[in-house]
Design a protein around this motif. Sequence first.
Motif, PDB file in Angstrom:
ATOM      1  N   ARG A  97      28.269  25.816  70.787  1.00  0.00           N
ATOM      2  CA  ARG A  97      27.336  26.270  71.818  1.00  0.00           C
ATOM      3  C   ARG A  97      25.899  26.131  71.327  1.00  0.00           C
ATOM      4  NH1 ARG A  97      29.273  31.715  74.174  1.00  0.00           N
ATOM      5  NH2 ARG A  97      30.987  30.310  74.726  1.00  0.00           N
ATOM      6  N   ASN A  98      25.047  25.635  72.220  1.00  0.00           N
ATOM      7  CA  ASN A  98      23.620  25.477  71.961  1.00  0.00           C
ATOM      8  C   ASN A  98      22.879  26.071  73.147  1.00  0.00           C
ATOM      9  OD1 ASN A  98      21.299  24.518  70.576  1.00  0.00           O
ATOM     10  ND2 ASN A  98      21.193  22.797  72.002  1.00  0.00           N
ATOM     11  N   SER A  99      22.097  27.128  72.957  1.00  0.00           N
ATOM     12  CA  SER A  99      21.512  27.844  74.093  1.00  0.00           C
ATOM     13  C   SER A  99      20.116  28.332  73.765  1.00  0.00           C
ATOM     14  CB  SER A  99      22.396  29.028  74.497  1.00  0.00           C
ATOM     15  OG  SER A  99      22.418  29.999  73.471  1.00  0.00           O
ATOM     16  N   ILE A 100      19.409  28.731  74.853  1.00  0.00           N
ATOM     17  CA  ILE A 100      18.053  29.267  74.721  1.00  0.00           C
ATOM     18  C   ILE A 100      17.792  30.209  75.882  1.00  0.00           C
ATOM     19  CG2 ILE A 100      17.017  27.334  75.996  1.00  0.00           C
ATOM     20  CD1 ILE A 100      14.557  27.612  74.242  1.00  0.00           C
ATOM     21  N   ASP A 101      17.045  31.272  75.619  1.00  0.00           N
ATOM     22  CA  ASP A 101      16.561  32.204  76.633  1.00  0.00           C
ATOM     23  C   ASP A 101      15.040  32.179  76.582  1.00  0.00           C
ATOM     24  OD1 ASP A 101      19.143  32.972  77.331  1.00  0.00           O
ATOM     25  OD2 ASP A 101      19.180  34.565  75.832  1.00  0.00           O
ATOM     26  N   ARG A 134      19.394  28.299  69.878  1.00  0.00           N
ATOM     27  CA  ARG A 134      20.390  28.916  69.006  1.00  0.00           C
ATOM     28  C   ARG A 134      21.637  28.045  69.001  1.00  0.00           C
ATOM     29  NH1 ARG A 134      21.288  34.628  71.437  1.00  0.00           N
ATOM     30  NH2 ARG A 134      21.110  33.395  73.350  1.00  0.00           N
ATOM     31  N   ASN A 135      22.074  27.673  67.781  1.00  0.00           N
ATOM     32  CA  ASN A 135      23.231  26.806  67.622  1.00  0.00           C
ATOM     33  C   ASN A 135      24.333  27.570  66.896  1.00  0.00           C
ATOM     34  OD1 ASN A 135      20.575  25.315  66.258  1.00  0.00           O
ATOM     35  ND2 ASN A 135      21.194  24.520  68.261  1.00  0.00           N
ATOM     36  N   ALA A 136      25.542  27.434  67.380  1.00  0.00           N
ATOM     37  CA  ALA A 136      26.640  28.168  66.743  1.00  0.00           C
ATOM     38  C   ALA A 136      27.966  27.516  67.090  1.00  0.00           C
ATOM     39  CB  ALA A 136      26.638  29.625  67.187  1.00  0.00           C
ATOM     40  N   MET A 137      28.969  27.819  66.246  1.00  0.00           N
ATOM     41  CA  MET A 137      30.332  27.372  66.506  1.00  0.00           C
ATOM     42  C   MET A 137      31.290  28.475  66.085  1.00  0.00           C
ATOM     43  SD  MET A 137      32.179  23.782  65.545  1.00  0.00           S
ATOM     44  CE  MET A 137      33.724  23.342  66.350  1.00  0.00           C
ATOM     45  N   GLN A 138      32.347  28.623  66.854  1.00  0.00           N
ATOM     46  CA  GLN A 138      33.332  29.671  66.591  1.00  0.00           C
ATOM     47  C   GLN A 138      34.740  29.085  66.641  1.00  0.00           C
ATOM     48  OE1 GLN A 138      33.312  33.963  68.214  1.00  0.00           O
ATOM     49  NE2 GLN A 138      34.720  32.909  69.582  1.00  0.00           N
ATOM     50  N   HIS A 139      35.594  29.530  65.714  1.00  0.00           N
ATOM     51  CA  HIS A 139      36.988  29.121  65.665  1.00  0.00           C
ATOM     52  C   HIS A 139      37.861  30.375  65.767  1.00  0.00           C
ATOM     53  CE1 HIS A 139      35.497  25.274  63.982  1.00  0.00           C
ATOM     54  NE2 HIS A 139      34.667  26.058  63.312  1.00  0.00           N
ATOM     55  N   LEU A 164      23.409  24.208  76.604  1.00  0.00           N
ATOM     56  CA  LEU A 164      23.621  22.768  76.657  1.00  0.00           C
ATOM     57  C   LEU A 164      23.701  22.209  75.234  1.00  0.00           C
ATOM     58  CD1 LEU A 164      23.703  20.108  78.325  1.00  0.00           C
ATOM     59  CD2 LEU A 164      21.213  20.047  78.109  1.00  0.00           C
ATOM     60  N   PRO A 165      24.852  21.724  74.799  1.00  0.00           N
ATOM     61  CA  PRO A 165      26.124  21.765  75.524  1.00  0.00           C
ATOM     62  C   PRO A 165      26.911  23.018  75.159  1.00  0.00           C
ATOM     63  CG  PRO A 165      26.380  20.452  73.571  1.00  0.00           C
ATOM     64  CD  PRO A 165      24.954  20.940  73.555  1.00  0.00           C
ATOM     65  N   ASP A 166      27.966  23.247  75.903  1.00  0.00           N
ATOM     66  CA  ASP A 166      28.936  24.293  75.598  1.00  0.00           C
ATOM     67  C   ASP A 166      30.304  23.598  75.538  1.00  0.00           C
ATOM     68  OD1 ASP A 166      30.445  26.500  75.261  1.00  0.00           O
ATOM     69  OD2 ASP A 166      29.790  27.549  77.067  1.00  0.00           O
TER      70      ASP A 166
END
Length: 924
Positions: free
Chosen positions: A447-451, A467-472, A410-412
């Motif tokens: 993307r912002n996610s957690i396990d 965990r926060n990340a961005m990909q191009h 949240l969010p993707d």
Amino acid sequence: MNHSLEEILPPIPPLDRDTLISNTFSSSDTLLIAKNDSVMQSDSVPRKNALDAPVSYQSTDSIVMTAGNWAYIFGEGVVKYQNIELQSETIEMNMDSSIVFAKFGLDSIGEEFGYPIFKEGEQQYESRTMRYNFKSRKGYISDVVTQQGEGFVTAERTKKMESDVMNMVNGRYTTCDHHDHPHFYIQITKGKIRPHKNIVTGPVYLVIEDVPLPLALPFAFFPFSSSYQSGIIMPSYGDESARGFSLRDGGYYFAISDYVDLALTGEIYTKGSWGLSARSSYRKRYKFSGNFNASYQVTKTGDKIKLPPGVQGDYSLSKDFKVNWTHTQDAKANPYRTFSASVNFATSSFDRNSATGYLGSGSGNYADATQNTKGSSVSITQRFPNSPFSISGTMNINQRSKDSAIAVTLPDISITMNRIYPFKRKNAIGKDRWYEKISMSYTGYLRNSIDTKEDLILKSNLVKDWRNAMQHTIPVSATFNVLKYINISPSFNYKERWYTSKIEKTYDPQLQRLAPTDTTYGFYRLFDYSASVSASTTLYGNFIPIAALQKWTKVKHIRHRFEPSISLSATPDFGSSRYGYYETYHYIGSDGKEVTDQYSPFAHNQFGTPGRGKSGSINFSLDNNLEMKIISARDSSGERKISLIDKLSLGMSYNMAVDTFQWSDLNVGLRLKLSKSYTLNLTGVFDTYTYEAGARDEHGTITTLRKRNVLRWNAGKGIGRLRSTGTSFSYTFNNETLKKLLGRGSEEDASNKTNGSAGDDAHTPPDGMDTDRMHAHGEKDEGRLLGAKKETGEYDSDGYLITSIPWSLSFSYSMRLGYNTRSIDQKNLEYKYAVTHSLSFNGNIQPTKNWRLNFNATYDFDQKKISFMTCNISRDLHCFQMTASFVPVGPYKSYSFSVAVSSALLKDLKYDQSSNYRDALKWY
């Protein structure tokens, strides 16, 4: 109670000698009369008892007029006055008093038919006899039948008042449509009916199959409403040994508007458990629709007593909640924006605690209780007109009930640019130039996610735990045609990742491996790229047998389509120190030797890291298709095409940039069309290298294998050894598939075409049955309520009753064969195989029109037994429904039996007997 005609009818005067009998339709304004009768003339001064409008009447048989101003109508007579209409087989009408009397007719064998039907506006009544006064709008009715809401009201004696209110004596209220002899009814000693509003009664009692039961009330109130309105939801009663007696699913229903509703219900148990739930449905035409359900429950089991230290009691307390939400947007609502939701979120023990064991009541769902995973998703997409760009946002939640694990994204957010041709001319003239064929696209992910665990999700830190990340991703490609038959496709792919954290590692002597020691937060940029070029073409091979061979084998033509392709791809070594994506660590291992280990501080992030090692691969792939045409007299064209091999693909690669293990595994795919409705897919991976002994245990037994840089074909072991394969398929057997397997389908179809299908005469009665009598008795007149209901069934063209037993049996099977790394062939130094497969099946059968049986089950191949099964039996008892459900195996053993009125209006009139899986019943 039946009344004689002398008690109800006025004395009929003798027919005058000048009375004329008419066999034609007559109107109210003109009558054919005898010469000596006085002619009816309109009076300028209205009479005292004159009606406000003319009365019209007609008949299909005859109308008899007498000197006493009486009219007798025979044969489906109809009398109309303003908004009042009376239909009956026999009608007697007094012209002076405005009184009309109607009764049924008798056929040649003494059976009743043509019962009076009285209509006034939207009200309709049917009875055996009726006397009505057009002036006062009052009437006396015997054996009336009228439909109110979902039920029917009958009464021996009824007075119809001017205000449409009906006062009745010895009435019945039932939802059974056998009005003459209902299977059950509520006996009403006295009552008042306000049509389509309510019934207010005096003492009432229940009668089932003509047996009065000791279930009585001093008064009763039956509300009716055709409008959408709020109301009380009556609870249902239950009993469990673990939670005690209960009242469940009771509450209040709110009719908020025409677009949305709300139902608030609850449940309470005598041993302390309770729960609340809210359900809502909403819909706006051409816009959206959805359902929302939220529940909260507190489950207490066992006894809360003080025990000695070290002794564990059976008391447990669980607080759970569940949210279900589905939302669907109409495709016509907005062409550029879409929103959808499918949420199924619950605490890990909710479904287990809510599976009460009352299968018939719907209060528990064992299928949900046995699911280990749940998923929820909410997404919105925005497209921009006249633009290649679109943006979408998604929320994903995945749960694992076994260990309460939860993964939240949240969010993707994704930003997409569709393929564009940046060098293409706006006003092209002639053929495209080579650079105009170059295309590119773009995809970006945020993307912002957690396990984590369910109980820790609200305690997590957005920076440290999430965990926060961005990909191009930017692919560039083009396709050129060379030598007319060869397609050349060069491509270039660029990928960039943005991360906010990295984890440093050091050697842990206790764990004897690298372990995380420090996390650094900041902005980190990683990129990689690759280039490739591919060439492909299509070749055809044809085989046409000679004429003699075609006649003998029926094979007309065989075609083989062969699609080879080769590609060359190159990727730099992003594991090099100049990129900084990997760290090298030196330490002394447990054996005292120096160990060099390499790791990436960014490996824990969403989109991974660029690959290590330089790559220059040549990829080979072959796609095959094999088809055959055969001579077929059954086809209109005289030939039929059969797919022998729908697709057979092989793929392999060779890495020129490395010195060892240059060949990849061989990937094989096979697709076979076994029938029009079923396709078999098989995939396999073949190992191309041999193995040697790795680690050994204290007995010298090999426990692991290590791959050798020796190809299998060089070692004389063939091209490759199957590493893994798998497939899955499902099939349904039923009446139609069985006919096809036995070869009866075509014969029966041909017979139906010749003699006429059974469906054309499905409602044709057997020969010898009088269709006029059927109509007279109401068997075909759906508007009639009185009269015995008869099961006509369906008949074929020869008059025989059509009987069939619908049934179906479905099964789904999946299988995987692969290396078992725990089992080693010590002699040949190969891994042994392990098979994992699963089987689920379900079926249903309807042996008669009213009986239904169904089941579903899952077979556990490891335990070699059925792990879960549910069975259901139902019987339609016309106005009652009997259901029996049971779970014979597994942890949720239980049963449920219920006999209830089919109508939702009297849903609480039922008998339930159930068990609960918590009771741990022993099955013998």
